[in-house]
Enzyme design. Sequence first.
Site, PDB file in Angstrom:
ATOM      1  N   GLN A   1       0.850  -1.197   0.000  1.00  0.00           N
ATOM      2  CA  GLN A   1       0.000   0.000   0.000  1.00  0.00           C
ATOM      3  C   GLN A   1       0.881   1.241   0.000  1.00  0.00           C
ATOM      4  O   GLN A   1       0.392   2.362  -0.052  1.00  0.00           O
ATOM      5  CB  GLN A   1      -0.879   0.007   1.251  1.00  0.00           C
ATOM      6  CG  GLN A   1      -1.814  -1.175   1.337  1.00  0.00           C
ATOM      7  CD  GLN A   1      -2.363  -1.332   2.747  1.00  0.00           C
ATOM      8  OE1 GLN A   1      -3.363  -0.721   3.113  1.00  0.00           O
ATOM      9  NE2 GLN A   1      -1.719  -2.144   3.555  1.00  0.00           N
TER      10      GLN A   1
ATOM     11  N   HIS B   1      -1.561   1.461  -4.186  1.00  0.00           N
ATOM     12  CA  HIS B   1      -1.905   2.886  -4.065  1.00  0.00           C
ATOM     13  C   HIS B   1      -1.016   3.784  -4.914  1.00  0.00           C
ATOM     14  O   HIS B   1      -1.016   4.998  -4.721  1.00  0.00           O
ATOM     15  CB  HIS B   1      -1.864   3.314  -2.594  1.00  0.00           C
ATOM     16  CG  HIS B   1      -2.919   2.637  -1.764  1.00  0.00           C
ATOM     17  ND1 HIS B   1      -2.913   2.612  -0.395  1.00  0.00           N
ATOM     18  CD2 HIS B   1      -4.037   1.934  -2.127  1.00  0.00           C
ATOM     19  CE1 HIS B   1      -3.965   1.942   0.063  1.00  0.00           C
ATOM     20  NE2 HIS B   1      -4.653   1.513  -0.971  1.00  0.00           N
TER      21      HIS B   1
ATOM     22  N   CYS C   1      -0.012  12.013 -16.553  1.00  0.00           N
ATOM     23  CA  CYS C   1      -0.622  13.156 -17.245  1.00  0.00           C
ATOM     24  C   CYS C   1      -2.144  13.083 -17.089  1.00  0.00           C
ATOM     25  O   CYS C   1      -2.753  12.044 -17.351  1.00  0.00           O
ATOM     26  CB  CYS C   1      -0.234  13.149 -18.720  1.00  0.00           C
ATOM     27  SG  CYS C   1      -1.070  14.462 -19.634  1.00  0.00           S
TER      28      CYS C   1
ATOM     29  N   CYS D   1      -3.411  12.895 -21.209  1.00  0.00           N
ATOM     30  CA  CYS D   1      -3.218  11.713 -22.070  1.00  0.00           C
ATOM     31  C   CYS D   1      -2.915  10.447 -21.265  1.00  0.00           C
ATOM     32  O   CYS D   1      -2.762   9.377 -21.818  1.00  0.00           O
ATOM     33  CB  CYS D   1      -2.104  11.971 -23.091  1.00  0.00           C
ATOM     34  SG  CYS D   1      -0.447  11.945 -22.367  1.00  0.00           S
TER      35      CYS D   1
ATOM     36  N   CYS E   1       3.373  17.605 -19.405  1.00  0.00           N
ATOM     37  CA  CYS E   1       3.561  16.451 -20.285  1.00  0.00           C
ATOM     38  C   CYS E   1       3.864  16.957 -21.704  1.00  0.00           C
ATOM     39  O   CYS E   1       3.552  18.110 -22.035  1.00  0.00           O
ATOM     40  CB  CYS E   1       2.256  15.660 -20.261  1.00  0.00           C
ATOM     41  SG  CYS E   1       2.231  14.255 -21.356  1.00  0.00           S
TER      42      CYS E   1
ATOM     43  N   CYS F   1       2.316  16.313 -24.249  1.00  0.00           N
ATOM     44  CA  CYS F   1       1.046  16.603 -24.944  1.00  0.00           C
ATOM     45  C   CYS F   1       0.474  17.957 -24.509  1.00  0.00           C
ATOM     46  O   CYS F   1      -0.552  18.380 -25.003  1.00  0.00           O
ATOM     47  CB  CYS F   1       0.025  15.496 -24.668  1.00  0.00           C
ATOM     48  SG  CYS F   1      -0.725  15.606 -23.033  1.00  0.00           S
TER      49      CYS F   1
ATOM     50  N   ASN G   1       4.154  -7.110  13.381  1.00  0.00           N
ATOM     51  CA  ASN G   1       3.691  -5.767  13.742  1.00  0.00           C
ATOM     52  C   ASN G   1       3.975  -5.562  15.234  1.00  0.00           C
ATOM     53  O   ASN G   1       3.744  -6.476  16.029  1.00  0.00           O
ATOM     54  CB  ASN G   1       2.167  -5.666  13.464  1.00  0.00           C
ATOM     55  CG  ASN G   1       1.659  -4.240  13.419  1.00  0.00           C
ATOM     56  OD1 ASN G   1       2.003  -3.416  14.257  1.00  0.00           O
ATOM     57  ND2 ASN G   1       0.828  -3.946  12.425  1.00  0.00           N
TER      58      ASN G   1
ATOM     59  N   ALA H   1       9.408  -4.585  11.875  1.00  0.00           N
ATOM     60  CA  ALA H   1       9.792  -5.270  10.633  1.00  0.00           C
ATOM     61  C   ALA H   1      11.308  -5.277  10.447  1.00  0.00           C
ATOM     62  O   ALA H   1      11.885  -6.286  10.040  1.00  0.00           O
ATOM     63  CB  ALA H   1       9.119  -4.576   9.450  1.00  0.00           C
TER      64      ALA H   1
HETATM   65  P1  OAD Z   1      -1.336   2.776   9.214  1.00  0.00           P
HETATM   66  O1  OAD Z   1      -0.692   4.028   9.702  1.00  0.00           O
HETATM   67  O2  OAD Z   1      -2.812   2.726   9.267  1.00  0.00           O
HETATM   68  O3  OAD Z   1      -0.778   1.514  10.045  1.00  0.00           O
HETATM   69  C1  OAD Z   1       0.581   1.317  10.237  1.00  0.00           C
HETATM   70  C2  OAD Z   1       0.785  -0.010  10.939  1.00  0.00           C
HETATM   71  O4  OAD Z   1       2.195  -0.245  11.012  1.00  0.00           O
HETATM   72  C3  OAD Z   1       0.241  -0.090  12.342  1.00  0.00           C
HETATM   73  O5  OAD Z   1      -0.465  -1.310  12.508  1.00  0.00           O
HETATM   74  C4  OAD Z   1       1.491  -0.063  13.225  1.00  0.00           C
HETATM   75  O6  OAD Z   1       1.326  -0.792  14.431  1.00  0.00           O
HETATM   76  C5  OAD Z   1       2.496  -0.758  12.308  1.00  0.00           C
HETATM   77  N1  OAD Z   1       3.914  -0.425  12.578  1.00  0.00           N
HETATM   78  C6  OAD Z   1       4.439   0.691  13.105  1.00  0.00           C
HETATM   79  N2  OAD Z   1       5.784   0.617  13.145  1.00  0.00           N
HETATM   80  C7  OAD Z   1       6.125  -0.596  12.621  1.00  0.00           C
HETATM   81  C8  OAD Z   1       7.361  -1.261  12.389  1.00  0.00           C
HETATM   82  N3  OAD Z   1       8.535  -0.700  12.684  1.00  0.00           N
HETATM   83  N4  OAD Z   1       7.327  -2.491  11.833  1.00  0.00           N
HETATM   84  C9  OAD Z   1       6.135  -3.081  11.519  1.00  0.00           C
HETATM   85  N5  OAD Z   1       4.957  -2.489  11.721  1.00  0.00           N
HETATM   86  C10 OAD Z   1       4.933  -1.267  12.262  1.00  0.00           C
HETATM   87  O7  OAD Z   1      -0.779   2.508   7.748  1.00  0.00           O
HETATM   88  P2  OAD Z   1      -1.396   1.562   6.609  1.00  0.00           P
HETATM   89  O8  OAD Z   1      -2.107   0.403   7.188  1.00  0.00           O
HETATM   90  O9  OAD Z   1      -0.312   1.292   5.638  1.00  0.00           O
HETATM   91  O10 OAD Z   1      -3.765   5.103   1.810  1.00  0.00           O
HETATM   92  O11 OAD Z   1      -2.444   2.531   5.938  1.00  0.00           O
HETATM   93  C11 OAD Z   1      -3.165   2.095   4.814  1.00  0.00           C
HETATM   94  C12 OAD Z   1      -3.488   3.257   3.928  1.00  0.00           C
HETATM   95  O12 OAD Z   1      -4.071   4.322   4.701  1.00  0.00           O
HETATM   96  C13 OAD Z   1      -2.291   3.920   3.289  1.00  0.00           C
HETATM   97  O13 OAD Z   1      -1.805   3.245   2.162  1.00  0.00           O
HETATM   98  C14 OAD Z   1      -2.843   5.267   2.914  1.00  0.00           C
HETATM   99  C15 OAD Z   1      -3.555   5.595   4.214  1.00  0.00           C
HETATM  100  O14 OAD Z   1      -4.565   6.515   4.127  1.00  0.00           O
HETATM  101  C16 OAD Z   1      -3.876   6.055   0.884  1.00  0.00           C
HETATM  102  O15 OAD Z   1      -3.242   7.089   0.952  1.00  0.00           O
HETATM  103  C17 OAD Z   1      -4.838   5.743  -0.207  1.00  0.00           C
END
Ligand code: OAD
Length: 284
Positions: free
Chosen positions: A113, A131, A139, A142, A177, A179, A242, A260
């Site tokens: 993501q 994402h 662009c 186009c 772009c 275009c 996590n 991680a």
């Molecule tokens: P979140 O900020 O919602 O969640 C981050 C997760 O990473 C949490 O569960 C934390 O506990 C975990 N975390 C923190 N530090 C970590 C580490 N060192 N190692 C492993 N895990 C850790 O982020 P996402 O779930 O990625 O979308 O969010 C999903 C989407 O929400 C994003 O892609 C974005 C956002 O709005 C868009 O922009 C469309």
Amino acid sequence: MEKKIYSDFTYESESFIHELFRKRKAAALTGAGISEESGISTFRGDNGIWKRYNPAIYANLPGLGFTLLVAPHKVINFITEVFDTLINAKPNPGHFALAELENQGILSSIITQNIDNLHQEVGSKRVIELHGNMFEFRCMKCNCKRKLSKGELASIMDELKNSRKSLFAIKKILIKCNCGGKMRPNAVLFGEVLDQTKISDAYKEINNNEVLLIIGTSGVVYPAAYLPWYAKEIGKTIIEINPDRSKFSEIANYFVKGKAGEVLPSVIEQIFGVTLMNDKEGCL
Ligand code: OAD
């Protein structure tokens, strides 16, 4: 299968690693957490970007468009902060470890993501970016795409920061772009439709593998958040890494509580008996 929860990752908590090694065929689903140790704050953590910038305004086109008209400096501050963070971020041992698992034929793909390009930076080959990618520009006329280097983006951001932070400043720096159309970062905002090919590729990866590694995602954003539930439904083994519990912890066969960047290199050490090396800087 008996559910195992590792409250702290230690060298004794090995059975999820045996499972990964035995089944071999794994896909990973990554979220902001894997890049947290690279200096990119997560979205919903204590210092998360959505805690500082209201997503109802900054994560969707109407909100951004309106704010651009009434308070362009706010949008410019947001854009420059996001790009500065991405430009300065360096891959961490978690990214390297996933690339190594792919090299060794254990991991077949990363469904991410994240929009930070860090998986590709360490050489992960099959990365499905649900994402999009902030270094890629699309662009609006186009639809053609162009990738910018960190250096190119850094000079655009400098220009923007040194400008009068007006609507005119933003228009001036908008990438054009061939275009004649204007280009925008090829990342998905709230309310926008995801690339359906990527979604179907992600489902294929789950079908074709035995294990789903879920790393650093809270599991609250759909459609990405459907993937683990689907994997569970069709009987795949789920390993979650996590430091905190997420929406998926209940369905994970193994919940590994840890960062991680610490857990994944240890997995490599356990499986291959090697410490990950970075050519330029020695041991990671
Ligand atoms: P979140 O900020 O919602 O969640 C981050 C997760 O990473 C949490 O569960 C934390 O506990 C975990 N975390 C923190 N530090 C970590 C580490 N060192 N190692 C492993 N895990 C850790 O982020 P996402 O779930 O990625 O979308 O969010 C999903 C989407 O929400 C994003 O892609 C974005 C956002 O709005 C868009 O922009 C469309």
